[in-house]
Design a protein around this motif. Structure first.
Motif, PDB file in Angstrom:
ATOM      1  N   UNK A 187       0.869  -1.177   0.000  1.00  0.00           N
ATOM      2  CA  UNK A 187       0.000   0.000   0.000  1.00  0.00           C
ATOM      3  C   UNK A 187       0.902   1.221   0.000  1.00  0.00           C
ATOM      4  N   UNK A 188       0.613   2.153  -0.883  1.00  0.00           N
ATOM      5  CA  UNK A 188       1.412   3.380  -0.935  1.00  0.00           C
ATOM      6  C   UNK A 188       0.476   4.569  -0.771  1.00  0.00           C
ATOM      7  N   UNK A 189       0.836   5.473   0.126  1.00  0.00           N
ATOM      8  CA  UNK A 189       0.023   6.680   0.273  1.00  0.00           C
ATOM      9  C   UNK A 189       0.915   7.894   0.536  1.00  0.00           C
ATOM     10  N   UNK A 190       0.348   9.069   0.335  1.00  0.00           N
ATOM     11  CA  UNK A 190       1.088  10.313   0.575  1.00  0.00           C
ATOM     12  C   UNK A 190       0.632  10.929   1.900  1.00  0.00           C
ATOM     13  N   UNK A 191       1.563  11.633   2.553  1.00  0.00           N
ATOM     14  CA  UNK A 191       1.269  12.337   3.806  1.00  0.00           C
ATOM     15  C   UNK A 191       1.896  13.726   3.727  1.00  0.00           C
ATOM     16  N   UNK A 192       1.327  14.662   4.455  1.00  0.00           N
ATOM     17  CA  UNK A 192       1.919  16.009   4.519  1.00  0.00           C
ATOM     18  C   UNK A 192       2.328  16.295   5.956  1.00  0.00           C
ATOM     19  N   UNK A 193       3.569  16.773   6.124  1.00  0.00           N
ATOM     20  CA  UNK A 193       4.093  16.996   7.469  1.00  0.00           C
ATOM     21  C   UNK A 193       3.427  18.239   8.073  1.00  0.00           C
ATOM     22  N   UNK A 194       3.041  18.127   9.346  1.00  0.00           N
ATOM     23  CA  UNK A 194       2.310  19.197  10.029  1.00  0.00           C
ATOM     24  C   UNK A 194       3.231  19.982  10.973  1.00  0.00           C
ATOM     25  N   UNK A 195       2.729  21.107  11.384  1.00  0.00           N
ATOM     26  CA  UNK A 195       3.544  22.071  12.130  1.00  0.00           C
ATOM     27  C   UNK A 195       4.170  21.539  13.430  1.00  0.00           C
ATOM     28  N   UNK A 196       3.463  20.617  14.093  1.00  0.00           N
ATOM     29  CA  UNK A 196       3.967  20.163  15.405  1.00  0.00           C
ATOM     30  C   UNK A 196       4.947  19.006  15.336  1.00  0.00           C
ATOM     31  N   UNK A 197       5.397  18.632  14.118  1.00  0.00           N
ATOM     32  CA  UNK A 197       6.205  17.406  13.959  1.00  0.00           C
ATOM     33  C   UNK A 197       7.480  17.434  14.793  1.00  0.00           C
ATOM     34  N   UNK A 198       8.148  18.594  14.855  1.00  0.00           N
ATOM     35  CA  UNK A 198       9.462  18.629  15.498  1.00  0.00           C
ATOM     36  C   UNK A 198       9.315  18.451  17.024  1.00  0.00           C
ATOM     37  N   UNK A 199       8.314  19.125  17.592  1.00  0.00           N
ATOM     38  CA  UNK A 199       8.097  18.979  19.043  1.00  0.00           C
ATOM     39  C   UNK A 199       7.849  17.500  19.371  1.00  0.00           C
ATOM     40  N   UNK A 200       7.076  16.832  18.513  1.00  0.00           N
ATOM     41  CA  UNK A 200       6.794  15.413  18.751  1.00  0.00           C
ATOM     42  C   UNK A 200       8.078  14.589  18.707  1.00  0.00           C
ATOM     43  N   UNK A 201       8.938  14.875  17.739  1.00  0.00           N
ATOM     44  CA  UNK A 201      10.197  14.127  17.631  1.00  0.00           C
ATOM     45  C   UNK A 201      11.093  14.394  18.836  1.00  0.00           C
ATOM     46  N   UNK A 202      11.075  15.650  19.321  1.00  0.00           N
ATOM     47  CA  UNK A 202      11.910  15.997  20.476  1.00  0.00           C
ATOM     48  C   UNK A 202      11.492  15.222  21.730  1.00  0.00           C
ATOM     49  N   UNK A 203      10.246  14.756  21.760  1.00  0.00           N
ATOM     50  CA  UNK A 203       9.745  14.032  22.946  1.00  0.00           C
ATOM     51  C   UNK A 203      10.151  12.554  22.957  1.00  0.00           C
ATOM     52  N   UNK A 204      10.622  12.033  21.816  1.00  0.00           N
ATOM     53  CA  UNK A 204      10.952  10.594  21.772  1.00  0.00           C
ATOM     54  C   UNK A 204      12.114  10.283  22.703  1.00  0.00           C
ATOM     55  N   UNK A 205      12.089   9.102  23.324  1.00  0.00           N
ATOM     56  CA  UNK A 205      13.240   8.697  24.145  1.00  0.00           C
ATOM     57  C   UNK A 205      13.851   7.403  23.608  1.00  0.00           C
ATOM     58  N   UNK A 206      13.671   7.154  22.314  1.00  0.00           N
ATOM     59  CA  UNK A 206      14.120   5.877  21.747  1.00  0.00           C
ATOM     60  C   UNK A 206      15.646   5.720  21.823  1.00  0.00           C
ATOM     61  N   UNK A 207      16.394   6.830  21.698  1.00  0.00           N
ATOM     62  CA  UNK A 207      17.860   6.690  21.780  1.00  0.00           C
ATOM     63  C   UNK A 207      18.278   6.161  23.160  1.00  0.00           C
ATOM     64  N   UNK A 208      17.648   6.704  24.206  1.00  0.00           N
ATOM     65  CA  UNK A 208      17.974   6.231  25.561  1.00  0.00           C
ATOM     66  C   UNK A 208      17.586   4.756  25.698  1.00  0.00           C
ATOM     67  N   UNK A 209      16.395   4.413  25.185  1.00  0.00           N
ATOM     68  CA  UNK A 209      15.965   3.011  25.270  1.00  0.00           C
ATOM     69  C   UNK A 209      16.965   2.084  24.566  1.00  0.00           C
ATOM     70  N   UNK A 210      17.438   2.512  23.395  1.00  0.00           N
ATOM     71  CA  UNK A 210      18.378   1.667  22.645  1.00  0.00           C
ATOM     72  C   UNK A 210      19.687   1.509  23.413  1.00  0.00           C
ATOM     73  N   UNK A 211      20.154   2.628  23.986  1.00  0.00           N
ATOM     74  CA  UNK A 211      21.411   2.568  24.745  1.00  0.00           C
ATOM     75  C   UNK A 211      21.285   1.679  25.978  1.00  0.00           C
TER      76      UNK A 211
END
Ligand code: CAA
Length: 440
Positions: A369-393
């Motif tokens: 399945x292929x679809x298009x998405x448009x990035x929204x204004x709050x994307x960066x704040x959401x990414x800043x909240x991720x803690x996946x790097x700490x989890x991986x470490x």
């Protein structure tokens, strides 16, 4: 029209890791470069003895809800996508809702719950279900929680063993989303295939080489179907193209296929003609085999061009950084790829608001399945909240013997006694198959 899409994302990895080029390759007597360069993997994630698809999904969802200040009252629907389900009747979403109710001290009795299955594409299908539910106006102002959770384990000794992984992605689908808006532009490629399946068995029966051909064939059909809705695509139309990533080497092939398709009959194809010739056209060949051979030769040349390598480095490679560290998460995999790309953009200071992504999902059996998405204004704040790097470490690096023991622990056919372990405080943990509901 109200925008509908992904408002928040949380990623939860299994707490163990297996180092593929070192620990795994050494024991298998193979060249580490097969894993690092060939498959494109450094490590894979595994569930600890107290983790399963429910605990990983519930922990991802709990973090998402707490971070967004949500209570069960705000959620009207919980859909779980998995191909690792242990219950043929009760959906995994009911187990996860049960866990969340303990923490939020409020129930999900009002929420519709379900479990979606179509191999790895089911995560994207669950997002579609949520999108349609909201667009139809049946959501009563509530959002949907979509959780893609899997323990992607193979029989020991199977070639797929190198591509295992375990983790969950929780996504909130809502009106006026912060991360991406979903578009109605969508295409499918679907056929009855038997290269990867699990009829009443935990570990898959896989014809690995064939599964790669099927992936590419369905993805090409989906791209053509997408273009029948959205019009011709061009490689520069999209900032990133996250694909389903069973292992990054597969996406190298998908990226090249997509690029070749997008440049056909363009001025750019003409510009490349002096360097590598024109793409072979099927009508120019007497039989399929000679057409395929010519196409393969063209693709080999195309992938060496500066233009392609530059495009791949910008548009595809950033989607693979998390997959290199965690392996295949089946239903969560394409959503990990999207997150990798957005996380990369946030870390490198890119401004993405308004840019488009092309998302290529795939499930064995088979459907792309292929679809298009448009990035929204709050994307960066959401990414800043991720803690996946700490989890991986924080993952525990297993020896090969420990890996085999953990594999046995998660093998439903085996009774494996593992008493020595520490459960993390404040997380949902699994206490044993005999006590299904005891997840604290
Ligand atoms: N240095 C550099 N590269 C090396 C190397 C070395 N020393 N040795 C091997 N390689 C390269 C190979 O050339 C190959 O790359 P190319 O395909 O680009 O030629 C790559 O490393 C892998 O090597 P092999 O093909 O020899 O690996 P394999 O046969 O042991 O296993 C596999 C590959 C069949 C895909 C296996 O991992 C498998 O069965 N995986 C599970 C099925 C799967 O993931 N299929 C993907 C499509 S289906 C899907 O996407 C759904 C899903 O999630 C499962």
């Amino acid at each position: 029209m109200t925008a509908v899409g992904i408002d928040a994302i949380e990623i939860w990895t299994g707490k163990l890791k297996l180092d593929l080029p070192n620990t795994f390759a050494e024991k298998k007597g193979e060249d580490p470069e097969k894993y690092r360069k060939g498959l494109g993997l450094e490590n894979s994630s595994f569930p600890d003895v107290y983790e399963d698809i429910v605990t990983m999904g519930a922990n991802a969802a709990k973090r998402l809800m707490e971070r967004k200040g949500l209570t069960p009252e705000d959620i009207g629907r919980i859909d779980v996508a998995t191909e690792s389900s242990f219950d043929n009747s009760k959906p995994v979403s009911t187990y996860i809702a049960g866990c969340l109710e303990q923490v939020f001290d409020e129930n999900f009795h009002h929420a519709n719950k379900g479990e979606r299955k179509f191999a790895c594409v089911a995560g994207t299908q669950s997002i579609d279900d949520a999108y349609n539910w909201i667009k139809a106006g049946r959501h009563r102002g509530r959002a949907a929680l979509v959780i893609a959770t899997d323990t992607a384990l193979y029989e020991r000794g199977d070639p797929g063993e190198a591509t295992q992984g375990a983790g969950a992605v929780a996504m909130l689908i809502s009106e006026e989303p912060s991360v991406v808006e979903l578009s109605t532009e969508q295409g499918y490629g679907s056929a009855d295939e038997t290269d990867f399946l699990k009829p009443n068995q935990q570990f898959p029966s896989v014809d690995g080489k064939r599964s790669m051909q099927v992936y590419l064939a369905r993805m090409r059909e989906a791209l053509e179907d997408f273009e029948s809705v959205a019009g011709r695509t061009h490689p520069d139309d999209f900032e990133y193209i996250p694909f389903h990533t069973p292992f990054p080497g597969m996406v190298r092939k998908a990226g090249l296929l997509g690029y070749r398709h997008m440049i056909r009959d363009t001025e750019f194809e003409d510009e490349l003609e002096d360097e590598i010739g024109r793409q072979p056209r099927e009508a120019e060949y007497d039989d399929w085999d000679s057409y395929e051979e010519a196409l393969r030769a063209y693709m080999d040349d195309l992938k060496e061009t500066e233009e392609y390598q530059d495009w791949y480095g910008r548009v595809i490679d950033p989607t693979l950084s998390l997959a290199r560290e965690v392996g295949n998460w089946y239903t969560g995999s394409v959503h990990v790829a999207r997150t990798s790309a957005l996380k990369h953009a946030a870390e490198t200071g890119e401004e993405l608001t308004g840019d488009r992504l092309l998302v290529g999902s795939y499930g064995s059996g088979a459907q792309a399945e292929i679809h298009a998405e448009t990035v929204r204004e709050g994307w960066k704040e959401e990414m800043d909240e991720l803690n996946i790097d700490e989890q991986l470490d924080d993952r525990y690096d297993m020896s090969f013997d420990e890996y085999e023991l953990i594999h046995d622990v998660h093998d439903h056919e085996k009774e494996t006694d593992v008493e020595e372990f520490t459960r993390p405080v404040g997380e949902f943990t699994f206490t044993g198959w005999g006590r299904m509901n005891e997840r604290k």
